[in-house]
Design a protein around this motif. Structure first.
Motif: not given
Ligand code: REL
Length: 835
Positions: A13, A17-18, A147, A152, A481
């Motif tokens: 995670c 991410t994103g 995020k 999430s 995500n």
């Protein structure tokens, strides 16, 4: 979660991410546990709300609530300073001391700047600045952090778990400025009964502020800024006076839908209006009704102007053409009277929905500051785009799009049937043709549209950041995500494929006759779903328990439900076939249909029981037993036949496979792409009902005259036949986007023939509902041309560009006599193709 698994998930995670540039470090001087959150008292409620949500999110991650302070003097070590560059005294101080350069966001709508600063003030060791040019900019910056911390946007709305960790470390050299490209990015809650209404009633007591707070938080986390509220018997402003306060708290811009002028819900006229909804005969009452709407809507809003008939129906054409401009002029007088400002200072839209677009095409105009909200056809196909040479309008253009619809040829409201590649391709057209002021999508019951909603809002945020061939990457990233990186690739495959399969025909339109039995097509379709379900179950078996509820909602349920539904109709077809030839399997198939029909309810129940019934009612939409466009009140099992054992005539089944009198080529399997005159052929991966599609780029290119060395695709085929053949070209159901009398065109030839120029969609201009019904129900436009093949052997089929916007999925050469299949013949020529 076991601790070793936890460690794995943490790393997953926390890494990459994103789409945003990462701000997390493995270890650094800035540790979140030793920070406080600072937000100035003078900030708006939204900025304070965002700060509180960040506090909550950090607690979800590290298990510790870090304090919020309102004076910088209260900071002891590290600080996350949230604010707007206009309000925050600390941020203003940093700017004046030249420690913070706001240039990248200054004056930019909803822009945010996330930056780390070393020793920003005496006694403060590190600061993580989240600065907004305005209140939403600051909030979006905050949710970017959330995020990245592993929360999430769907943490509540889809039970996506938050991975715990002991510490969050921030890199010491962060500076990320961001701002949206599309100005208003919104969701329309619609067609909300029975599913969402039932759920809202049970959980919140209706569409009140408690519900809307949850919804607004989601919209904000997804970086949307605009909504049209639920309106099936609901009225946002009238039902709960706190709804408007909730909108302000979350900084969400409110509109009313395309046929609800001046901030009044349709249901309010039923409740409080008097006399007919008719401007010719009841002008004064209507004006008063609208005046009250504007008076009440003191919040940030976009006002719908214009008028349709009562209840989303057309007004009479005569009234519309004679009166529409006057109605809008009168509405603007009301707006300026009530606000005390020129009308142009209140954002407004005029929706060119259904017949209203015809009035526009016939010359009806509204003032330049009103955004023209163009619309799709309710089925995800844009109807109209502004010409490239059109004079720019102050209010610009918007798009009203659909993921869900109530209307002909049939409602589709049960499951997600919207594959990303088509949404991308249509909204990319909108972007390229400068439709950039409003993008709003009808999301039905919100769930189960989680994935396309995320995409729609992410794409609206920055259409230049996601290309067609990055959609797989986008999907993997989205899966990571929600579920961590470990199975993201596999989950992305499932997400993409279930939507692709579901879009071949909406579940509500499916029946035993959709696919052909004798050609093996039905079996192939069911095998594909079965295979997908097996893959989905395999992932489910290895996912940690904490992820299973989210996984069921977002991935497993739509696959399970649709695999079951397809299997049911397949067995209805098998039952019918066996019954007609008097075979003994008839009764077994009938029993299987019964079982699959019952299983459909069990799958729904499983959804409703998730997380102690948190999502009860949300899958209660009927989807079996349609007899016309409107939904049945209750599900009804398809009819099956039984035969008594003494009347069995035959014991063997007689499947007939296709006689292969055709050659089918997937569009991306060309031998040569001739890019010329600035045109490049672009593969749209996974776009369409079967394989991938292809289209000429840029989509703003001018019309090409086919012939010579003009842009074309060449497909090498080998036939073992000669004579007259038909080429059926399969296209995504793109409409006549520029309302041209020829529609969008392509050309086609074999070997040295003169190219035949064919219109894809000129019938759309004539409002031929019948053909349009077929296009959208089948999600394809098939055009046929006739060619002479002198000799069996090798030939070249040439597909020429004429207009952009034409998306080719497949070519089928047919020498006659081949069996009809819904999806067309299976591709036969891949081996001849370039890769
Ligand atoms: O999908 C649409 O845009 C329309 O059908 C709806 O806006 C409409 O309000 C309908 O739900 C009921 O009135």
């Amino acid at each position: 979660m076991k601790s070793n698994l936890l460690a794995v998930f943490l790393t997953l995670c926390l890494s990459g991410t994103g789409w945003a540039q990462g701000i997390l470090a493995d270890k650094s001087s800035f540790a979140i546990t030793s920070a406080v959150i600072y937000v100035d008292t003078s900030e708006t409620e939204l900025v304070k709300t965002a700060a509180m949500l960040l506090q909550q999110d950090i607690e979800l991650v590290i298990g510790k609530k870090i304090p919020i302070v309102t004076a910088i003097s209260q900071v002891r070590k590290n600080v996350i300073a949230i604010g707007t560059i206009q309000q925050s005294s600390f941020l203003k101080q940093l700017v004046s001391q030249k420690r913070l350069d706001p240039n990248a966001i200054d004056g930019k709508w909803e822009a945010s700047l996330i930056q780390t600063l070393n020793k920003p003030a005496p006694g403060i060791s590190q600061a993580l600045i989240v600065a907004g040019n305005d209140r939403r900019g600051a909030a979006y910056g905050v949710f970017d952090l959330s995020k990245q911390f592993g929360v999430s946007p769907w943490y509540w709305w889809a039970d996506v778990p938050v991975a715990k960790q002991n510490e969050i470390y921030i890199k010491s050299d962060v500076r990320i400025a961001d701002a949206p490209k599309v100005k208003y990015r919104g969701l329309f809650i619609n067609d909300e009964a029975p599913a969402l209404s039932g759920w809202t009633k049970e959980k919140f007591g209706g569409f009140n502020h408690n519900f809307y707070e949850k919804f607004f938080e989601l919209v904000l986390r997804l970086k949307g800024n605009y909504i049209w509220p639920a309106m099936w018997g609901n009225a946002f402003y009238a039902d709960d006076s706190l709804n408007i306060k909730a909108a302000d708290k979350y900084g969400i811009v409110i509109g009313t839908s395309h046929h609800e002028p001046l901030m009044r819900a349709h249901d309010e006229w039923r409740r409080y209006g008097s006399g007919p909804w008719n401007y010719e005969t009841n002008k004064n009452k209507l004006q008063q009704f609208w005046r009250d709407g504007i008076r009440r809507a003191t919040n940030e809003k976009i006002v719908s102007v214009g008028m349709r008939g009562d209840g989303d129906a057309p007004m009479s054409r005569e009234t519309a053409t004679a009166l529409l401009e006057q109605i809008v002029a009168d509405q603007r007088t009301i707006i300026s009277d009530v606000t005390g400002k020129p009308a142009a200072e209140t954002p407004q839209l005029w929706a060119l929905y259904k017949e209203v677009q015809d009035y526009y095409d016939q010359g009806i105009r509204v003032p330049d500051d009103v955004t023209l909200l163009l619309s799709d056809d309710n089925w995800g196909n844009l109807r109209k785009l502004p010409g490239l040479n059109e004079k720019p309008r102050k209010g610009g253009y918007g798009i009203y799009y659909h993921f869900d619809y109530v209307g002909g040829p049939r409602n589709y409201k049960w499951l997600n049937t919207n594959p990303l590649p088509r949404i991308w391709e249509q909204m990319h057209l909108a972007w390229e043709y400068k439709v950039r002021d409003i993008w709003i999508v009808n999301v039905g019951d919100i769930k189960p549209m989680e994935f396309p909603i995320s995409f729609f809002l992410d794409y609206a945020w920055d259409p230049e950041k996601i290309d067609a061939d990055q959609l797989q990457h986008y999907t993997e990233n989205w899966a990571a995500n929600q579920f961590g990186k470990q199975y993201a690739k596999e989950i992305a495959f499932l997400l993409a494929k279930y939507a692709k399969y579901n879009s071949r025909r909406k579940p509500e339109l499916l029946d035993a006759n959709t696919y052909t039995l004798r050609t093996g097509e039905w079996k192939m379709v069911v095998d594909e779903y079965t295979d997908l379900l097996k893959k989905a179950e395999n992932i489910n078996n290895v996912l940690p328990a904490a992820y299973k509820d989210a996984y069921f909602q977002l991935v497993l349920h739509p696959i399970k439900a649709c695999a079951n539904l397809n299997a049911m109709y397949y067995h209805v077809a098998l039952n019918k076939d066996a019954y007609l030839s008097g075979r003994k399997e008839t009764n077994m198939y009938a029993d299987q249909v019964k079982e699959l029909y019952a299983n459909d309810s069990l799958i729904t129940r499983q959804y409703h029981q998730l997380n102690s019934g948190k999502w009860n009612h949300l899958m209660s939409q009927t989807h079996i037993g349609y007899t016309y466009w409107q939904q049945p009140n209750q599900q009804k099992m398809p009819v099956v036949q039984y035969i008594p054992s003494d009347s069995i005539l035959s014991t063997t089944s007689t499947p007939v496979r296709d006689t292969k009198r055709s050659v089918a080529i997937s569009a991306d399997q060309y031998a040569q792409a001739i890019n010329n005159n600035g045109i490049t052929w672009k593969i749209l991966p996974d776009h369409g009902r079967t394989g991938s599609a292809i289209t000429p780029f840029p989509v703003t290119a001018s019309e090409q005259k086919p012939g010579g060395n003009s842009p074309r695709l060449q497909y090498d085929i080998v036939t073992d036949q000669e004579g007259t053949c038909t080429i059926n070209a399969y296209f995504s159901p793109t409409l006549n986007l520029f309302r041209d009398e020829n529609g969008l065109q392509y050309a086609i030839s074999v070997d040295d023939e003169l190219p035949q120029i064919i219109s894809l969609n000129k019938e759309d201009k004539t409002s031929d509902k019948g053909i349009w019904n077929k296009w959208v129900a089948e999600n394809i436009i098939i055009k046929s041309t006739t060619h002479e093949i002198a000799k069996a052997g090798k030939h070249t089929v040439k597909f020429w560009m004429v207009n952009p916007g034409v998306v080719l999925q497949k070519l089928v050469l047919d020498f006659g006599g081949s069996e009809q299949r819904y999806l067309g013949p299976e591709e036969t020529a891949a081996k001849n193709a370039k890769n």
